[in-house]
Design a protein around this motif. Sequence first.
Motif, short mmCIF file in Angstrom:
data_model
loop_
_atom_site.label_atom_id
_atom_site.label_comp_id
_atom_site.label_asym_id
_atom_site.label_seq_id
_atom_site.Cartn_x
_atom_site.Cartn_y
_atom_site.Cartn_z
N GLY A 102 0.81 -1.21 0.00
CA GLY A 102 0.00 0.00 0.00
C GLY A 102 0.84 1.26 0.00
O GLY A 102 0.57 2.21 -0.74
N THR A 103 1.89 1.25 0.84
CA THR A 103 2.78 2.41 0.88
C THR A 103 3.38 2.68 -0.49
O THR A 103 3.36 3.81 -1.00
CB THR A 103 3.92 2.17 1.89
N LEU A 104 3.94 1.64 -1.12
CA LEU A 104 4.61 1.81 -2.41
C LEU A 104 3.64 2.15 -3.52
O LEU A 104 3.99 2.88 -4.45
CB LEU A 104 5.41 0.55 -2.74
N ALA A 105 2.41 1.64 -3.45
CA ALA A 105 1.41 2.03 -4.44
C ALA A 105 1.15 3.53 -4.37
O ALA A 105 1.12 4.22 -5.39
CB ALA A 105 0.12 1.24 -4.23
N GLY A 106 0.96 4.04 -3.16
CA GLY A 106 0.72 5.47 -3.00
C GLY A 106 1.90 6.32 -3.43
O GLY A 106 1.73 7.38 -4.04
N LEU A 107 3.10 5.83 -3.15
CA LEU A 107 4.30 6.60 -3.51
C LEU A 107 4.55 6.60 -5.01
O LEU A 107 4.90 7.64 -5.59
CB LEU A 107 5.52 6.02 -2.78
N THR A 108 4.41 5.44 -5.65
CA THR A 108 4.72 5.37 -7.09
C THR A 108 3.67 6.05 -7.95
O THR A 108 3.91 6.31 -9.14
CB THR A 108 4.89 3.91 -7.55
N ALA A 109 2.52 6.36 -7.38
CA ALA A 109 1.56 7.19 -8.12
C ALA A 109 2.07 8.62 -8.25
O ALA A 109 1.61 9.37 -9.12
CB ALA A 109 0.20 7.18 -7.42
N HIS A 110 3.02 8.99 -7.39
CA HIS A 110 3.59 10.35 -7.41
C HIS A 110 5.01 10.35 -7.95
O HIS A 110 5.34 11.14 -8.85
CB HIS A 110 3.56 10.93 -5.99
N TYR A 111 5.86 9.49 -7.38
CA TYR A 111 7.27 9.41 -7.80
C TYR A 111 7.38 8.41 -8.94
O TYR A 111 7.10 7.23 -8.77
CB TYR A 111 8.15 8.97 -6.63
N LYS A 112 7.83 8.86 -10.09
CA LYS A 112 7.89 7.99 -11.26
C LYS A 112 9.15 7.14 -11.31
O LYS A 112 9.22 6.16 -12.03
CB LYS A 112 7.78 8.83 -12.53
N LYS A 113 10.15 7.51 -10.51
CA LYS A 113 11.35 6.68 -10.41
C LYS A 113 11.77 6.64 -8.94
O LYS A 113 12.69 7.32 -8.51
CB LYS A 113 12.49 7.21 -11.28
N LEU A 114 11.07 5.83 -8.18
CA LEU A 114 11.28 5.76 -6.74
C LEU A 114 12.41 4.80 -6.41
O LEU A 114 12.47 3.69 -6.94
CB LEU A 114 10.00 5.30 -6.05
N GLY A 115 13.31 5.21 -5.53
CA GLY A 115 14.32 4.31 -4.97
C GLY A 115 13.84 3.77 -3.65
O GLY A 115 13.12 4.45 -2.91
N VAL A 116 14.23 2.53 -3.34
CA VAL A 116 13.78 1.88 -2.10
C VAL A 116 14.96 1.27 -1.37
O VAL A 116 15.73 0.49 -1.95
CB VAL A 116 12.75 0.77 -2.40
N ILE A 117 15.15 1.64 -0.10
CA ILE A 117 16.13 1.02 0.78
C ILE A 117 15.35 0.12 1.73
O ILE A 117 14.54 0.59 2.53
CB ILE A 117 16.95 2.08 1.54
N TRP A 118 15.60 -1.19 1.63
CA TRP A 118 14.82 -2.21 2.32
C TRP A 118 15.70 -2.87 3.37
O TRP A 118 16.54 -3.70 3.05
CB TRP A 118 14.35 -3.24 1.29
N ILE A 119 15.56 -2.46 4.62
CA ILE A 119 16.38 -3.00 5.71
C ILE A 119 15.58 -4.10 6.39
O ILE A 119 14.58 -3.82 7.06
CB ILE A 119 16.80 -1.89 6.69
N ASP A 120 16.03 -5.35 6.22
CA ASP A 120 15.17 -6.49 6.56
C ASP A 120 16.03 -7.75 6.57
O ASP A 120 16.98 -7.85 5.79
CB ASP A 120 14.08 -6.59 5.48
N ALA A 121 15.67 -8.71 7.41
CA ALA A 121 16.33 -10.01 7.37
C ALA A 121 15.92 -10.80 6.14
O ALA A 121 16.58 -11.77 5.76
CB ALA A 121 15.99 -10.82 8.62
N HIS A 122 14.82 -10.38 5.50
CA HIS A 122 14.26 -11.10 4.36
C HIS A 122 14.19 -10.17 3.15
O HIS A 122 14.14 -8.95 3.30
CB HIS A 122 12.86 -11.60 4.69
N ALA A 123 14.16 -10.76 1.95
CA ALA A 123 14.06 -9.96 0.73
C ALA A 123 12.62 -9.62 0.39
O ALA A 123 12.36 -8.65 -0.33
CB ALA A 123 14.69 -10.69 -0.45
N ASP A 124 11.66 -10.42 0.87
CA ASP A 124 10.24 -10.19 0.59
C ASP A 124 9.97 -10.09 -0.90
O ASP A 124 9.17 -9.26 -1.36
CB ASP A 124 9.73 -8.94 1.32
N MET A 125 10.65 -10.96 -1.67
CA MET A 125 10.49 -10.96 -3.12
C MET A 125 9.97 -12.30 -3.64
O MET A 125 10.19 -12.66 -4.79
CB MET A 125 11.81 -10.60 -3.81
N ASN A 126 9.27 -13.05 -2.78
CA ASN A 126 8.54 -14.20 -3.30
C ASN A 126 7.30 -13.71 -4.05
O ASN A 126 6.91 -12.55 -3.94
CB ASN A 126 8.13 -15.13 -2.15
N THR A 127 6.69 -14.62 -4.80
CA THR A 127 5.42 -14.33 -5.45
C THR A 127 4.36 -15.26 -4.88
O THR A 127 4.65 -16.12 -4.04
CB THR A 127 5.52 -14.53 -6.97
#
Length: 297
Positions: A102-127
């Motif tokens: 939800g956060t990224l959906a709201g942000l990318t509606a405004h920022y067309k080239k958003l950078g993301v720093i993801w500090i996490d033990a996991h990548a959270d990139m499963n599908t």
Amino acid sequence: MSKLTLLSVPFGLGAGIPGSEQAPQYIYRLGLLQLLQRQGCTINKLKEVIGTGMPSPAIPVPMNHSEEVIKTGIALARAVKAVVASGQFPFVLGGDHSLAMGTLAGLTAHYKKLGVIWIDAHADMNTELTSPSGNMHGIPLAVAQGRAQLSLSHLLPGAGTIAPGNVVLIGARDLDPAEEALIQAEGIACFRMADIRRLGIHAVIAEALRIAGDAADGIHLSFDIDSIDPSEAPGTGTPVRHGLTADEAREAIRLLGLSKRLTSAEFVEVNPLLDRMDQTSMLAMELIVLLLSSMKS
């Protein structure tokens, strides 16, 4: 820093263990707002986001509690978009990490080239197809990169995607095979604990800001408390040993704040039900105050 809007999201169904939905109110009760006020951090608006009664997108998501996750994501996306449109800094306090969609959906509606720093033990990139657990807090970065059946634009029309070259993972140490393959194939920047110990947290944060901010029009920080070693942050649902020390986390947060380059942030996955004597909740509160006070100094 622009004026601050604090969005609390008491939602935890994206995780496999209950409790993270209690974190926002719990951290408030410990004194977050008073500490921010003492540090001179002015909160322009304080809002609780709850995704009740909203229609889900017409796409089947075969994962646990997908309808509730999507409804909350839709509500948060709208709230974040409105905050950014008003020229303010959105700070999201969760809740579990499925909220990042939800956060990224709201942000990318405004920022067309958003950078993301993801500090996490996991990548959270499963599908939806590769997730071992079926829990939606493990898919937000795949969704954000347009790799899942669910997309950010399902949550908010006009939302975009995050380019792999503008994603930086910090502290990752529990990756599934599909995530490892994606990181290698796309050349996604991933600073594992061995890299952090070899390079030092100062160099890692400097490089993260460079990579995430390369031609970006905004930089989002997504901070999962399980990035910190469970010996110092036990109150989280998916702890992984050999993580960041609390001091490394403090320094990372301080440097990110002082950079003045962040345009949004979220803190997630504190679980008061699993904590020991409020150790994790207090540390999260300290880090939030450190970030926001560093940004204003």
